[in-house]
Design a protein around this motif. Sequence first.
Motif, PDB file in Angstrom:
ATOM      1  N   ALA A 121      49.281  36.557 -29.196  1.00 10.25           N
ATOM      2  CA  ALA A 121      50.693  36.961 -29.383  1.00 10.25           C
ATOM      3  C   ALA A 121      51.349  35.635 -29.387  1.00 10.25           C
ATOM      4  N   THR A 122      51.097  34.993 -28.660  1.00 10.76           N
ATOM      5  CA  THR A 122      51.776  33.694 -28.067  1.00 10.76           C
ATOM      6  C   THR A 122      51.822  32.689 -29.273  1.00 10.76           C
ATOM      7  N   ILE A 123      50.504  32.449 -29.636  1.00 10.50           N
ATOM      8  CA  ILE A 123      50.183  31.506 -30.967  1.00 10.50           C
ATOM      9  C   ILE A 123      50.621  32.166 -32.219  1.00 10.50           C
ATOM     10  N   ALA A 124      50.874  33.528 -32.311  1.00 11.99           N
ATOM     11  CA  ALA A 124      51.252  33.978 -33.301  1.00 11.99           C
ATOM     12  C   ALA A 124      52.788  34.066 -33.390  1.00 11.99           C
ATOM     13  N   GLY A 125      53.512  33.533 -32.472  1.00 14.30           N
ATOM     14  CA  GLY A 125      54.947  33.300 -32.486  1.00 14.30           C
ATOM     15  C   GLY A 125      55.511  34.793 -31.589  1.00 14.30           C
ATOM     16  N   GLU A 126      54.766  35.618 -31.259  1.00  8.97           N
ATOM     17  CA  GLU A 126      55.419  36.723 -30.651  1.00  8.97           C
ATOM     18  C   GLU A 126      55.478  36.597 -29.142  1.00  8.97           C
ATOM     19  N   VAL A 127      56.111  37.691 -28.596  1.00 10.14           N
ATOM     20  CA  VAL A 127      56.109  37.839 -27.079  1.00 10.14           C
ATOM     21  C   VAL A 127      54.880  38.386 -26.605  1.00 10.14           C
ATOM     22  N   PRO A 128      54.306  37.806 -25.614  1.00  5.67           N
ATOM     23  CA  PRO A 128      53.219  38.470 -24.854  1.00  5.67           C
ATOM     24  C   PRO A 128      53.468  39.883 -24.181  1.00  5.67           C
ATOM     25  N   GLN A 129      52.948  40.974 -24.203  1.00 11.38           N
ATOM     26  CA  GLN A 129      53.165  42.359 -23.602  1.00 11.38           C
ATOM     27  C   GLN A 129      52.488  42.528 -22.331  1.00 11.38           C
ATOM     28  N   ASN A 130      51.230  41.830 -22.083  1.00  5.06           N
ATOM     29  CA  ASN A 130      50.660  42.549 -21.027  1.00  5.06           C
ATOM     30  C   ASN A 130      50.923  41.771 -19.826  1.00  5.06           C
ATOM     31  N   ILE A 131      51.780  42.283 -18.909  1.00  3.12           N
ATOM     32  CA  ILE A 131      52.264  41.767 -17.535  1.00  3.12           C
ATOM     33  C   ILE A 131      50.843  41.499 -16.453  1.00  3.12           C
ATOM     34  N   ILE A 132      49.948  42.499 -16.583  1.00  4.49           N
ATOM     35  CA  ILE A 132      48.900  42.236 -15.653  1.00  4.49           C
ATOM     36  C   ILE A 132      47.520  41.533 -16.437  1.00  4.49           C
ATOM     37  N   ASN A 133      47.458  40.439 -15.897  1.00  7.04           N
ATOM     38  CA  ASN A 133      46.276  39.678 -16.451  1.00  7.04           C
ATOM     39  C   ASN A 133      45.757  38.678 -15.693  1.00  7.04           C
ATOM     40  N   MET A 134      44.788  37.642 -15.892  1.00 12.57           N
ATOM     41  CA  MET A 134      44.373  36.736 -14.898  1.00 12.57           C
ATOM     42  C   MET A 134      45.486  35.754 -14.452  1.00 12.57           C
ATOM     43  N   GLY A 135      46.291  35.461 -15.255  1.00 17.87           N
ATOM     44  CA  GLY A 135      47.184  34.513 -14.971  1.00 17.87           C
ATOM     45  C   GLY A 135      48.479  35.122 -13.926  1.00 17.87           C
ATOM     46  N   PHE A 136      48.379  36.368 -14.048  1.00 18.15           N
ATOM     47  CA  PHE A 136      49.432  37.123 -13.069  1.00 18.15           C
ATOM     48  C   PHE A 136      48.458  37.163 -11.877  1.00 18.15           C
ATOM     49  N   LYS A 137      47.194  37.690 -11.871  1.00 20.30           N
ATOM     50  CA  LYS A 137      46.443  37.918 -10.678  1.00 20.30           C
ATOM     51  C   LYS A 137      46.397  36.514  -9.879  1.00 20.30           C
ATOM     52  N   ASN A 138      46.023  35.474 -10.591  1.00 22.37           N
ATOM     53  CA  ASN A 138      45.649  34.191  -9.935  1.00 22.37           C
ATOM     54  C   ASN A 138      46.879  33.482  -9.225  1.00 22.37           C
ATOM     55  N   HIS A 139      48.081  33.519 -10.110  1.00 19.65           N
ATOM     56  CA  HIS A 139      49.089  32.823  -9.498  1.00 19.65           C
ATOM     57  C   HIS A 139      50.315  33.290  -9.056  1.00 19.65           C
ATOM     58  N   PHE A 140      50.459  34.892  -9.243  1.00 23.21           N
ATOM     59  CA  PHE A 140      51.676  35.447  -8.676  1.00 23.21           C
ATOM     60  C   PHE A 140      51.375  36.603  -7.439  1.00 23.21           C
ATOM     61  N   THR A 141      49.943  36.834  -7.395  1.00 17.59           N
ATOM     62  CA  THR A 141      49.780  37.933  -6.590  1.00 17.59           C
ATOM     63  C   THR A 141      49.049  37.658  -5.028  1.00 17.59           C
ATOM     64  N   SER A 142      48.939  36.360  -4.836  1.00 15.82           N
ATOM     65  CA  SER A 142      48.198  36.032  -3.733  1.00 15.82           C
ATOM     66  C   SER A 142      49.280  35.006  -2.808  1.00 15.82           C
ATOM     67  N   ILE A 143      50.657  35.005  -3.072  1.00 14.86           N
ATOM     68  CA  ILE A 143      51.638  33.926  -2.364  1.00 14.86           C
ATOM     69  C   ILE A 143      51.745  34.382  -1.094  1.00 14.86           C
ATOM     70  N   GLY A 144      51.463  35.773  -0.638  1.00 16.92           N
ATOM     71  CA  GLY A 144      51.920  36.354   0.601  1.00 16.92           C
ATOM     72  C   GLY A 144      51.255  35.700   1.996  1.00 16.92           C
ATOM     73  N   ILE A 145      50.133  35.278   1.861  1.00 21.20           N
ATOM     74  CA  ILE A 145      49.656  34.497   3.067  1.00 21.20           C
ATOM     75  C   ILE A 145      50.103  32.970   3.172  1.00 21.20           C
ATOM     76  N   ILE A 146      50.394  32.434   2.218  1.00 24.89           N
ATOM     77  CA  ILE A 146      50.942  31.031   2.191  1.00 24.89           C
ATOM     78  C   ILE A 146      52.199  31.060   3.093  1.00 24.89           C
ATOM     79  N   GLY A 147      52.668  32.187   3.168  1.00 21.84           N
ATOM     80  CA  GLY A 147      54.100  32.224   3.927  1.00 21.84           C
ATOM     81  C   GLY A 147      53.716  32.097   5.595  1.00 21.84           C
ATOM     82  N   SER A 148      52.337  32.446   5.736  1.00 24.24           N
ATOM     83  CA  SER A 148      52.024  32.166   7.362  1.00 24.24           C
ATOM     84  C   SER A 148      51.921  31.031   7.722  1.00 24.24           C
ATOM     85  N   ILE A 149      51.263  30.367   6.952  1.00 23.40           N
ATOM     86  CA  ILE A 149      51.185  28.526   7.481  1.00 23.40           C
ATOM     87  C   ILE A 149      52.632  28.013   7.504  1.00 23.40           C
ATOM     88  N   ILE A 150      53.265  28.425   6.258  1.00 22.83           N
ATOM     89  CA  ILE A 150      54.728  27.573   6.310  1.00 22.83           C
ATOM     90  C   ILE A 150      55.619  28.345   7.462  1.00 22.83           C
TER      91      ILE A 150
END
Length: 167
Positions: free
Chosen positions: A8-37
């Motif tokens: 979709a992005t390459i075709a110039g359209e807006v991506p529709q799938n929120i849940i994907n590997m980018g979401f999982k790898n970079h937005f769902t595991s931030i919680g525990i980083i709060g502990s060390i900070i």
Amino acid sequence: MEDQNRAATIAGEVPQNIINMGFKNHFTSIGIIGSIIAIILIAKSRQYKEVGKIAGPPYIFNIGEPTLFGVPLMLNVSYIIPFCLGNAVSTVIAYAAFALGLVPIPTGVAQLPWTTPILISGYFVTGSIWGAVLQLVQLIVCVLLWIPFVKMVDKKIYQEEQGAITE
């Protein structure tokens, strides 16, 4: 899902799938980083100060084992609430931001490893500065979630250390 977003992005359209590997790898595991900070920001005990020095730098690259086993967070009843809620809260925040259109959905174009530091990964995965801003918001919320629990345990450890010194 990732491939559909990429196409979709390459075709110039807006991506529709929120849940994907980018979401999982970079937005769902931030919680525990709060502990060390939280530990780095408020620790008074010698033990936690040392753990902060050792465990902080690897967390730049999302490597959390020094914190998980050095604090320890694993099987520690004192930390069960933030340990279980941190990632859940960061996931809900991210999903809401994507669903409401506040942040562009991960495009699937940038395939980054999970060790890419936060803020940098948020920018590249979404193709927008708002991805980095979202990760910053998640991080702040998670640190605030961890602070009262770290304070409670650190105070106990500090008192034990002071008792050992006076004996």
